[in-house]
Design a protein around this motif. Sequence first.
Motif, PDB file in Angstrom:
ATOM      1  N   ARG A   1      39.017   4.328  14.358  1.00  0.00           N
ATOM      2  CA  ARG A   1      37.908   4.733  13.488  1.00  0.00           C
ATOM      3  C   ARG A   1      36.651   3.966  13.892  1.00  0.00           C
ATOM      4  O   ARG A   1      36.700   2.756  14.127  1.00  0.00           O
ATOM      5  N   THR A   2      35.513   4.653  13.947  1.00  0.00           N
ATOM      6  CA  THR A   2      34.304   4.054  14.512  1.00  0.00           C
ATOM      7  C   THR A   2      33.133   4.121  13.532  1.00  0.00           C
ATOM      8  O   THR A   2      32.882   5.163  12.919  1.00  0.00           O
ATOM      9  N   PHE A   3      32.431   2.999  13.388  1.00  0.00           N
ATOM     10  CA  PHE A   3      31.214   2.881  12.599  1.00  0.00           C
ATOM     11  C   PHE A   3      30.174   2.193  13.487  1.00  0.00           C
ATOM     12  O   PHE A   3      30.525   1.510  14.440  1.00  0.00           O
ATOM     13  N   GLY A   4      28.901   2.336  13.152  1.00  0.00           N
ATOM     14  CA  GLY A   4      27.943   1.645  13.999  1.00  0.00           C
ATOM     15  C   GLY A   4      26.511   1.681  13.529  1.00  0.00           C
ATOM     16  O   GLY A   4      26.143   2.381  12.587  1.00  0.00           O
ATOM     17  N   GLU A   5      25.705   0.882  14.219  1.00  0.00           N
ATOM     18  CA  GLU A   5      24.257   0.884  14.046  1.00  0.00           C
ATOM     19  C   GLU A   5      23.688   1.808  15.108  1.00  0.00           C
ATOM     20  O   GLU A   5      24.123   1.787  16.254  1.00  0.00           O
ATOM     21  N   ARG A   6      22.687   2.597  14.714  1.00  0.00           N
ATOM     22  CA  ARG A   6      22.131   3.547  15.680  1.00  0.00           C
ATOM     23  C   ARG A   6      20.628   3.727  15.442  1.00  0.00           C
ATOM     24  O   ARG A   6      20.130   3.631  14.318  1.00  0.00           O
ATOM     25  N   PRO A   7      19.874   3.984  16.522  1.00  0.00           N
ATOM     26  CA  PRO A   7      18.454   4.312  16.393  1.00  0.00           C
ATOM     27  C   PRO A   7      18.282   5.822  16.201  1.00  0.00           C
ATOM     28  O   PRO A   7      19.222   6.602  16.367  1.00  0.00           O
TER      29      PRO A   7
ATOM     30  N   TRP B   1      37.290  -3.812  17.981  1.00  0.00           N
ATOM     31  CA  TRP B   1      36.452  -3.770  19.182  1.00  0.00           C
ATOM     32  C   TRP B   1      35.003  -3.731  18.735  1.00  0.00           C
ATOM     33  O   TRP B   1      34.626  -2.915  17.892  1.00  0.00           O
ATOM     34  N   ILE B   2      34.188  -4.616  19.282  1.00  0.00           N
ATOM     35  CA  ILE B   2      32.758  -4.658  18.960  1.00  0.00           C
ATOM     36  C   ILE B   2      31.983  -4.341  20.229  1.00  0.00           C
ATOM     37  O   ILE B   2      32.097  -5.048  21.240  1.00  0.00           O
ATOM     38  N   LEU B   3      31.208  -3.269  20.200  1.00  0.00           N
ATOM     39  CA  LEU B   3      30.435  -2.821  21.355  1.00  0.00           C
ATOM     40  C   LEU B   3      28.976  -3.200  21.143  1.00  0.00           C
ATOM     41  O   LEU B   3      28.358  -2.786  20.149  1.00  0.00           O
ATOM     42  N   HIS B   4      28.450  -3.991  22.052  1.00  0.00           N
ATOM     43  CA  HIS B   4      27.081  -4.499  21.939  1.00  0.00           C
ATOM     44  C   HIS B   4      26.148  -3.743  22.886  1.00  0.00           C
ATOM     45  O   HIS B   4      26.447  -3.582  24.071  1.00  0.00           O
ATOM     46  N   TYR B   5      25.008  -3.293  22.346  1.00  0.00           N
ATOM     47  CA  TYR B   5      23.998  -2.670  23.195  1.00  0.00           C
ATOM     48  C   TYR B   5      22.615  -2.960  22.620  1.00  0.00           C
ATOM     49  O   TYR B   5      22.481  -3.458  21.493  1.00  0.00           O
ATOM     50  N   GLU B   6      21.603  -2.674  23.402  1.00  0.00           N
ATOM     51  CA  GLU B   6      20.218  -2.853  22.955  1.00  0.00           C
ATOM     52  C   GLU B   6      19.470  -1.537  23.073  1.00  0.00           C
ATOM     53  O   GLU B   6      19.676  -0.775  24.030  1.00  0.00           O
ATOM     54  N   TYR B   7      18.612  -1.285  22.097  1.00  0.00           N
ATOM     55  CA  TYR B   7      17.740  -0.121  22.165  1.00  0.00           C
ATOM     56  C   TYR B   7      16.309  -0.587  21.910  1.00  0.00           C
ATOM     57  O   TYR B   7      15.993  -1.097  20.840  1.00  0.00           O
ATOM     58  N   GLU B   8      15.495  -0.463  22.939  1.00  0.00           N
ATOM     59  CA  GLU B   8      14.100  -0.916  22.894  1.00  0.00           C
ATOM     60  C   GLU B   8      14.004  -2.365  22.425  1.00  0.00           C
ATOM     61  O   GLU B   8      13.192  -2.722  21.592  1.00  0.00           O
ATOM     62  N   GLY B   9      14.903  -3.195  22.984  1.00  0.00           N
ATOM     63  CA  GLY B   9      14.882  -4.627  22.700  1.00  0.00           C
ATOM     64  C   GLY B   9      15.567  -5.028  21.413  1.00  0.00           C
ATOM     65  O   GLY B   9      15.671  -6.227  21.123  1.00  0.00           O
TER      66      GLY B   9
END
Length: 349
Positions: free
Chosen positions: A313-319, A292-300
């Motif tokens: 199990r979850t990994f991700g990019e985060r601000p 599962w790939i969850l797409h979001y935007e943070y400040e563009g």
Amino acid sequence: MTKLATLAQRDLLCSNCAGQCVYAPSTGTLTCNSCATEHQIIPDPNADPAAEQHYHPDMPHTEQPRFATDRHFQCDSCGGDVVFQGHSISENCPYCNGSLVEQAFDESFAILGMIPFAITDRAAQEKAQDWVKRRWAAPSNLGALISNCRVAGIYVPFWTFDSKEAIDYTVRYKKKVGKRSYTRSLSGSMKTYFDDLLMPASPHVTPLIRDGILHDFDPDKLRPFEPAYLAGFAAERHHQTVKQGLACNADDKALLLRNRIIRHSGKSNIVDVSYLTDTTGIKYRRILLPAWILHYEYEGQPMKVITCGLNGRTFGERPFSMLKLFTYAAVLSSLAAGFGFVWGALNIY
């Protein structure tokens, strides 16, 4: 031509109401979107997902058969190439969220095995929310962004490789004698092997996606490839030859070999490793694994969170929240200053 090419849209229609059926991870069945009737998926009893194909790099190699696909889509942003079993479920790329454009007839290699999705999109989003709660210095609105993001389910292509390695190596290491350090060399030989070494079969399988799946892969859970498991999901097909797959993953394999050599040498403070290896007994599978790939935007800025479709199990990019970082830094500075003051006062008396 394999099942994926020949499974028709009518095969995904509910026998009860003629509604569209999709694969439901919660029940492991084809479930009708209209009347919720569940239809059992019965894989080919003669198919063996544990079977591996032999590859001899010095001999002519006949690849597994290709299959034809008359409806596939390519992303105009990242170039990702995906298919949908049955109707198209999205106009956006599951990898990067870019726009998908339908392409003409194409061919790819047959799939030898797969593990279907075991968790639903809702469960994936809950896992992502739990992941956000554990992020240090995350912005306060990150949870809300994740709860409203696009969730895309995709079967991603992987290899499993077996091989036997006969290695001659030399390691250089530092040894301290008194106040001086010397560099020494040690040569040795060892034999090792890889069994079901999991490797990406596409440049679109990023380290984030790979790491989200790698730790939970169990080859004993592989099932025969069955197109019905793809209903309602996207899938990237296998385009790499075996030779290309081995070449693309050579750096990752080299890192694993280096680590094994270091352990075998028994030395610490190693500064360099060189080796030659004779590789034999190469076997492979082409498989599909769920993510599962969850797409979001943070400040563009586009970001993504990966939830493994095997068990969550979850990994991700985060601000990061600059305000929280500043606050944490101020608190730590105050604690350090207070500790220094108390320490100084104790030493005075």
